[in-house]
Design an enzyme around this catalytic site. Structure first.
Site, PDB file in Angstrom:
ATOM      1  N   GLU A 333       0.607  -1.458   0.173  1.00 56.30           N
ATOM      2  CA  GLU A 333      -0.010   0.082  -0.431  1.00 56.30           C
ATOM      3  C   GLU A 333       0.809   1.400  -0.594  1.00 56.30           C
ATOM      4  O   GLU A 333       0.377   2.609  -0.590  1.00 56.30           O
ATOM      5  CB  GLU A 333      -0.932   0.071   1.171  1.00 56.30           C
ATOM      6  N   HIS A 362       8.515 -27.680   1.994  1.00 50.00           N
ATOM      7  CA  HIS A 362       7.994 -28.582   0.863  1.00 50.00           C
ATOM      8  C   HIS A 362       6.981 -28.112   0.185  1.00 50.00           C
ATOM      9  O   HIS A 362       5.860 -28.780   0.211  1.00 50.00           O
ATOM     10  CB  HIS A 362       7.261 -29.534   1.856  1.00 50.00           C
ATOM     11  N   LYS A 463     -13.016   1.894  -2.715  1.00 47.37           N
ATOM     12  CA  LYS A 463     -14.159   2.113  -2.450  1.00 47.37           C
ATOM     13  C   LYS A 463     -15.098   2.536  -3.164  1.00 47.37           C
ATOM     14  O   LYS A 463     -16.127   2.140  -3.186  1.00 47.37           O
ATOM     15  CB  LYS A 463     -13.680   2.715  -1.080  1.00 47.37           C
TER      16      LYS A 463
END
Length: 535
Positions: A333, A362, A463
């Site tokens: 950000e 792994h 938003k």
């Protein structure tokens, strides 16, 4: 690719030359392997970048002195003052910080001793944080890294999304203990939709049990915000400040992080002390003695100063599992920007992801070592670990360290760059050191590449777009209510005067409503050929 022949190929000499170590911080930083595969040696790069680093020091000093750092909102950026109040630019800010810390400690103490109690239960046993982004990631990291279920004074829980299934799962886990749960609602403006939704769902859960939400609620918000007014009008248990000069992604040493930690019984003074000590070290203008400067320069070399490689965070400690998630927001950000400080187009950012050692052994080390050469790894080592013998004289922690060192060597063999960060132990002090180290490194790196780390226009754009989608949903439902017959997607889009892009959005909205029984759907020859109606 530069040659690795000659004196510079002696890894031990390189390690000693480039190692940062500070026993008071309990911190070591090794950047000696960050230039593997690079066209320029680390020594030459550090020399070439020294003038730019001095300019970054200037910018950081101006920031700490109170310069406007967020031009979008004309805000200062003062998270460094949170752990050094005497460095705040005026007495009012200093006094507000000191008062807030005392209020956090006082509130936590009254909860712990039972003088502040829930509506029906004898005392609070759990707390629920309702927040999003930095209002959740920092508290989650601290709770997981430092918590011990057997001794935690209150058990932590989180609503960190607006996913109703996730909220229901958390409420189910609380069960009857909801009656003894303290809810902390965190939103600077009070208008953050995800947090508002979580608050409303929590309030409904209390109401279903015949409980008053206000008797179990605390607000952390900006003075005079929508949430602040609501909490005042309804008589919530407490309201704590969230200042406009503290960004969410740098708020862990504010009330946002301190109250949940204090309620859990964690040592918030040690957290602040660790951050303050690291801040002091990272104010040094001597690059060789400044770990955040060296970390930022290592990122610059590894990524060519333009995000050419992704950052992989591999902590070899289960308690730091969430650190990569925390850093995703802090780094991405802050650094993901489309324009530079002069307003000119750029493309900046460093993608961050990670797992933990030795699980990574792994999972994805195969690609890190032999796949696309587009990453640099940060190993995080914790020196002190419990001793559980698994072979004569060998503990499980010895294996963990062996896997770290072995993976580091395996990457070096294929010229893959890496950084190694070592802390003495995972406790409140050293977590504070890590948080402050990366906060400062982000600021330095932004200065080096000429961007502003302290605004986030892309977040606001998302938003706004979400709001437009919800407005479209309202219009679509209203149109369906007015119709007597089912209607297809294209016809409904035409009725709403939508272009092709908005028609796709409408399709997704309708499918979501239909899947949850909120509108009726009759299937067609293809998913987009369905017809919709309302009851």
């Amino acid at each position: 690719m530069r040659s690795t022949d000659g004196p510079d190929s002696d890894a031990w000499l390189r390690y000693r030359r480039h190692l940062f170590a500070d026993d008071d911080l309990g911190l070591r930083l090794d950047i000696s392997r960050v230039d593997l595969g690079a066209d320029e040696t680390l020594d030459a790069f550090l020399s070439r970048m020294e003038d730019s680093m001095q300019q970054a020091f200037d910018a950081m000093e101006a920031l700490e002195a109170g310069a406007i750092a967020n031009p979008d909102e004309q805000r200062q950026v003062g998270h460094y003052w949170l752990r050094a109040p005497d460095r705040a630019p005026d007495d009012a800010i200093r006094d507000a910080i000191l008062e807030a810390i005392e209020r956090v400690e006082g509130l936590a103490a009254s909860v712990h001793d039972g003088s502040l109690r829930p509506e029906r239960a004898a005392r609070f046993t759990d707390f629920l944080v309702v927040g999003i982004g930095g209002s959740a990631l920092g508290p989650q990291l601290t709770a997981d890294a430092l918590g011990r279920p057997a001794t935690d004074l209150l058990r932590p829980h989180f609503f960190d999304n607006t996913d109703p299934d996730g909220m229901e799962r958390t409420l189910e886990a609380l069960g009857d203990r909801l009656e003894s749960t303290l809810t902390i609602v965190i939103s600077k403006s009070g208008g953050t939709k995800e947090t508002r939704n979580g608050m409303l769902c929590t309030r409904s859960a209390y109401a279903r049990r015949g409980l008053l939400f206000a008797r179990h609620a605390v607000a952390i918000t900006g003075e005079g915000s929508q949430l602040d007014r609501l909490a005042s009008e309804q008589g919530w248990l407490a309201r704590l400040p969230m200042w406009d000069w503290v960004g969410g992604r740098t708020s862990e040493t504010s009330t946002v992080g301190l109250l949940p930690a204090a309620l859990q019984g964690l040592d918030i003074r040690a957290l602040l002390a660790g951050a303050a000590a690291c801040d002091a070290a990272t104010r040094r203008r001597d690059t060789a003695r400044n770990p955040a400067a060296r970390l930022a320069l290592a990122w610059h070399l590894a990524t060519d100063g333009r995000g050419a490689r992704d950052m992989v965070i591999l902590p070899y400690a289960d308690r730091l599992l969430l650190f990569s998630r925390y850093l995703q927001q802090l780094i991405m950000e802050s650094l993901g920007k489309a324009t530079d400080l002069e307003g000119q187009p750029t493309a900046q950012g460093i993608a961050v992801y990670g797992n933990k050692g030795s699980t990574d052994q792994h999972a994805f080390v195969q690609q890190l070592r032999e796949g696309v050469d587009n990453v640099f790894v940060t190993f995080i080592e914790v020196l002190e670990t419990p001793f559980h013998e698994v072979e004569p004289g060998i503990g499980a922690g010895d294996y963990l360290r062996g896997f770290l060192l072995g993976t580091r060597e395996a990457l070096s063999e294929t010229q893959r760059p890496s950084i190694t960060l070592t802390v003495r132990r995972v406790d409140a002090y050293h977590l504070g050191v890590l948080i402050a180290l990366y906060e400062r490194a982000v600021g330095f790196y932004a200065s080096l590449v000429g961007i502003n780390a302290y605004h986030q226009p892309g977040v606001e754009a998302g938003k706004k777009a979400a709001g437009e989608v919800l407005a479209l949903q309202v219009r679509a439902v209203e149109t369906l209510e007015a119709l007597e017959e089912p209607i297809g997607l294209d016809a409904l889009a035409a009725a709403l005067d939508l272009d092709a892009a908005r028609t796709e959005l409408l399709f997704h909205v309708l499918e979501g409503l239909a899947a949850n029984g909120r509108i009726d759907r009759e299937a067609g020859d293809a998913p987009t050929a369905a017809v919709y109606s309302l009851g």
